[in-house]
Design an enzyme around this catalytic site. Sequence first.
Site, PDB file in Angstrom:
ATOM      1  N   ASP A 140       0.804  -1.228   0.000  1.00 36.10           N
ATOM      2  CA  ASP A 140       0.000   0.000   0.000  1.00 36.10           C
ATOM      3  C   ASP A 140       0.837   1.278   0.000  1.00 36.10           C
ATOM      4  OD1 ASP A 140      -2.329  -1.431  -0.036  1.00 36.10           O
ATOM      5  OD2 ASP A 140      -2.525  -1.485   2.140  1.00 36.10           O
ATOM      6  N   HIS A 199      28.476   5.669  -9.170  1.00 36.58           N
ATOM      7  CA  HIS A 199      27.091   5.787  -8.701  1.00 36.58           C
ATOM      8  C   HIS A 199      26.913   5.128  -7.340  1.00 36.58           C
ATOM      9  CE1 HIS A 199      25.623   6.438 -13.104  1.00 36.58           C
ATOM     10  NE2 HIS A 199      26.136   7.520 -12.564  1.00 36.58           N
ATOM     11  N   ASP A 231      28.059  14.037  -3.817  1.00 38.22           N
ATOM     12  CA  ASP A 231      27.357  14.526  -5.014  1.00 38.22           C
ATOM     13  C   ASP A 231      25.889  14.583  -4.632  1.00 38.22           C
ATOM     14  OD1 ASP A 231      26.144  14.975  -7.458  1.00 38.22           O
ATOM     15  OD2 ASP A 231      27.355  13.504  -8.543  1.00 38.22           O
ATOM     16  N   ASP A 287      22.881  20.278  -8.874  1.00 41.08           N
ATOM     17  CA  ASP A 287      23.693  19.055  -8.973  1.00 41.08           C
ATOM     18  C   ASP A 287      25.132  19.441  -8.639  1.00 41.08           C
ATOM     19  OD1 ASP A 287      24.855  16.653  -9.633  1.00 41.08           O
ATOM     20  OD2 ASP A 287      24.400  16.766 -11.779  1.00 41.08           O
ATOM     21  N   HIS A 342      33.781   9.703 -17.432  1.00 40.97           N
ATOM     22  CA  HIS A 342      32.498  10.309 -17.815  1.00 40.97           C
ATOM     23  C   HIS A 342      32.760  11.642 -18.507  1.00 40.97           C
ATOM     24  CE1 HIS A 342      32.714  13.089 -14.350  1.00 40.97           C
ATOM     25  NE2 HIS A 342      33.071  12.056 -13.607  1.00 40.97           N
ATOM     26  N   HIS A 398      26.502  18.014 -18.334  1.00 35.33           N
ATOM     27  CA  HIS A 398      25.225  17.690 -18.980  1.00 35.33           C
ATOM     28  C   HIS A 398      24.303  18.867 -18.766  1.00 35.33           C
ATOM     29  CE1 HIS A 398      23.839  16.842 -14.856  1.00 35.33           C
ATOM     30  NE2 HIS A 398      24.961  16.153 -14.698  1.00 35.33           N
ATOM     31  N   HIS A 403      19.599  15.299 -15.418  1.00 33.91           N
ATOM     32  CA  HIS A 403      20.161  15.183 -16.771  1.00 33.91           C
ATOM     33  C   HIS A 403      19.070  15.722 -17.682  1.00 33.91           C
ATOM     34  CE1 HIS A 403      23.109  11.753 -15.501  1.00 33.91           C
ATOM     35  NE2 HIS A 403      23.369  12.903 -14.933  1.00 33.91           N
ATOM     36  N   GLU A 422      31.797  19.211 -14.388  1.00 34.81           N
ATOM     37  CA  GLU A 422      32.117  18.228 -13.358  1.00 34.81           C
ATOM     38  C   GLU A 422      33.244  17.271 -13.740  1.00 34.81           C
ATOM     39  OE1 GLU A 422      29.099  15.139 -12.883  1.00 34.81           O
ATOM     40  OE2 GLU A 422      27.773  16.283 -14.188  1.00 34.81           O
ATOM     41  N   TYR A 466      39.484   9.441 -10.839  1.00 37.73           N
ATOM     42  CA  TYR A 466      39.154   8.316  -9.964  1.00 37.73           C
ATOM     43  C   TYR A 466      40.253   7.271 -10.121  1.00 37.73           C
ATOM     44  CZ  TYR A 466      34.900  10.862 -10.952  1.00 37.73           C
ATOM     45  OH  TYR A 466      33.991  11.875 -11.141  1.00 37.73           O
ATOM     46  N   ARG A 478      35.863  14.496  -7.515  1.00 35.17           N
ATOM     47  CA  ARG A 478      35.055  15.191  -8.535  1.00 35.17           C
ATOM     48  C   ARG A 478      34.677  16.542  -7.953  1.00 35.17           C
ATOM     49  NH1 ARG A 478      31.720  11.575  -9.617  1.00 35.17           N
ATOM     50  NH2 ARG A 478      29.847  12.035  -8.404  1.00 35.17           N
ATOM     51  N   GLU A 519      31.951  19.541  -8.953  1.00 33.72           N
ATOM     52  CA  GLU A 519      30.838  19.785  -9.877  1.00 33.72           C
ATOM     53  C   GLU A 519      30.107  21.060  -9.500  1.00 33.72           C
ATOM     54  OE1 GLU A 519      27.747  16.763  -9.878  1.00 33.72           O
ATOM     55  OE2 GLU A 519      27.033  17.457 -11.827  1.00 33.72           O
TER      56      GLU A 519
HETATM   57  N1  GLY Z   1      24.510  13.506  -9.973  1.00 44.34           N
HETATM   58  C1  GLY Z   1      24.445  13.042 -11.278  1.00 44.34           C
HETATM   59  C2  GLY Z   1      25.481  13.638 -12.109  1.00 44.34           C
HETATM   60  O1  GLY Z   1      26.390  14.261 -11.595  1.00 44.34           O
HETATM   61  O2  GLY Z   1      25.406  13.590 -13.302  1.00 44.34           O
HETATM   62 MN    MN Z   2      26.277  15.215  -9.704  1.00 40.18          MN
HETATM   63 MN    MN Z   3      26.025  16.018 -12.852  1.00 42.47          MN
END
Ligand code: GLY
Ligand code: MN
Ligand code: MN
Length: 433
Positions: A35, A238, A255, A266, A345, A349, A356, A379, A383, A400, A402
């Site tokens: 539920d 992630h 993050d 972000d 990466h 974005h 995103h 960002e 790593y 990182r 960002e």
């Molecule tokens: N937090 C997702 C990214 O940095 O793209």
């Molecule tokens: Mn991020």
């Molecule tokens: Mn991001």
Amino acid sequence: MDIQAFADRRARLLRTMGRGVAVIPTAPERVRNRDSHYPYRHDSYFYYLSGFTEPEAAVVLVAGDAPQTLLFCREKDPDKEVWDGFRHGPEAARDTFGFDAALPIGSLDEKLPELLAGQPVLHYSLGHDAEWDDRLVAALNRVRANVRNGAHAPAEIRDVHVELDEMRLIKDAREIDDMRRAADISAAAHRRAMRATAPGRFEYEIEAELMHEFRRCGAQAPAYSPIVAGGANACILHYVGNSQSLQDGDLLLIDAGCEIDSYAADITRTFPVGGKFSPAQRDVYELVLAAQQAAIARIVPGNAWDAPHEAAVRVLAQGMRDLKLLAGSVDGIIESGAYRRFFMHRTGHWLGMDVHDAGEYKVDGQWRPLQPGMTLTVEPGCYIRAADDVPPALRNIGVRIEDNALVTAAGCEILTAAVPNTVGEIEALMAQD
Ligand code: GLY
Ligand code: MN
Ligand code: MN
């Protein structure tokens, strides 16, 4: 509620549609278990055109010489409102959100064939929700079944998201205001998290500090699952378990960004659990910061989308060579893609209602030029997973940084600049009680 921006967007979409009928449904409610439901989040395209956040609703736009804006939504239901809260109902929704007419969502299946008959184009994005796809197909088939009475079903189905993506890419004044609020709250949350971090605390305790600040400031939700990654966890891109204790001598990568009134921030920061960077951590940190600064310098109208990424990659490739992570020339490291072992990466974005966000990155095969009003993340990261060929002092360091940028006429504005990012600023903040 100031509804003008939403009405303006509907008017603009109607103009670009030219002819036909657009159907933009909101997102369904989803059961989590038995539920319990997942917290409800409306569809971003639907919200963009309506400002309406209730489930079970759709915007229908009829283009042409006598354009019409329709909202289908739930009817008022005093019994259900006792359990689940207020529903506008069509009449109040029409007035509050400025539609030409609003109708009960229960009447949509009956109305759609009438609305589609004789129209040349159905503007609808197939493939996001099977139930809505079936509903639209059923409506089309009901028009087709009437062909012997002279009915015409739309000959064409056009993806309405394509036009909306272009619109969403350039933020209007209302959106920029919302994004500033998301950025400010998220920046405050990162500062709070930095101050709260200490050896022996758990990643989830720091996550709680972030969430506390988000909600305290009125944000409805995190914009995505926060990553609170101590030590080697920072090398898992992630990582969302957020379950481990924090060790003196490690870095902590956070993050996290909030969503307020449908807009996201972000932000990533990486800082020492014990308040002081080690020499090796500092080397990697300053490399990533230099890469970010090089990328930000390329966020200028007219530059290609990829220009910031290319700048970041060049700085990182040079640094990876200097740190003896990679051998060979900088050009060779870039051309072979060897740097991707440590930076896998892209540098950013689009950012907006979705973290995103909507919008194409290439147009006619070319990276699209940046334009004022676009919002994006910057960002870069590095790593370094433990491996025999990695200098021991650098193993398990993940960094990182960002930030969120708004493209302006002159270059860009960093919306998230209120979170410390230099080694000196971070160490000073962490030294405070
Ligand atoms: N937090 C997702 C990214 O940095 O793209
Ligand atoms: Mn991020
Ligand atoms: Mn991001």
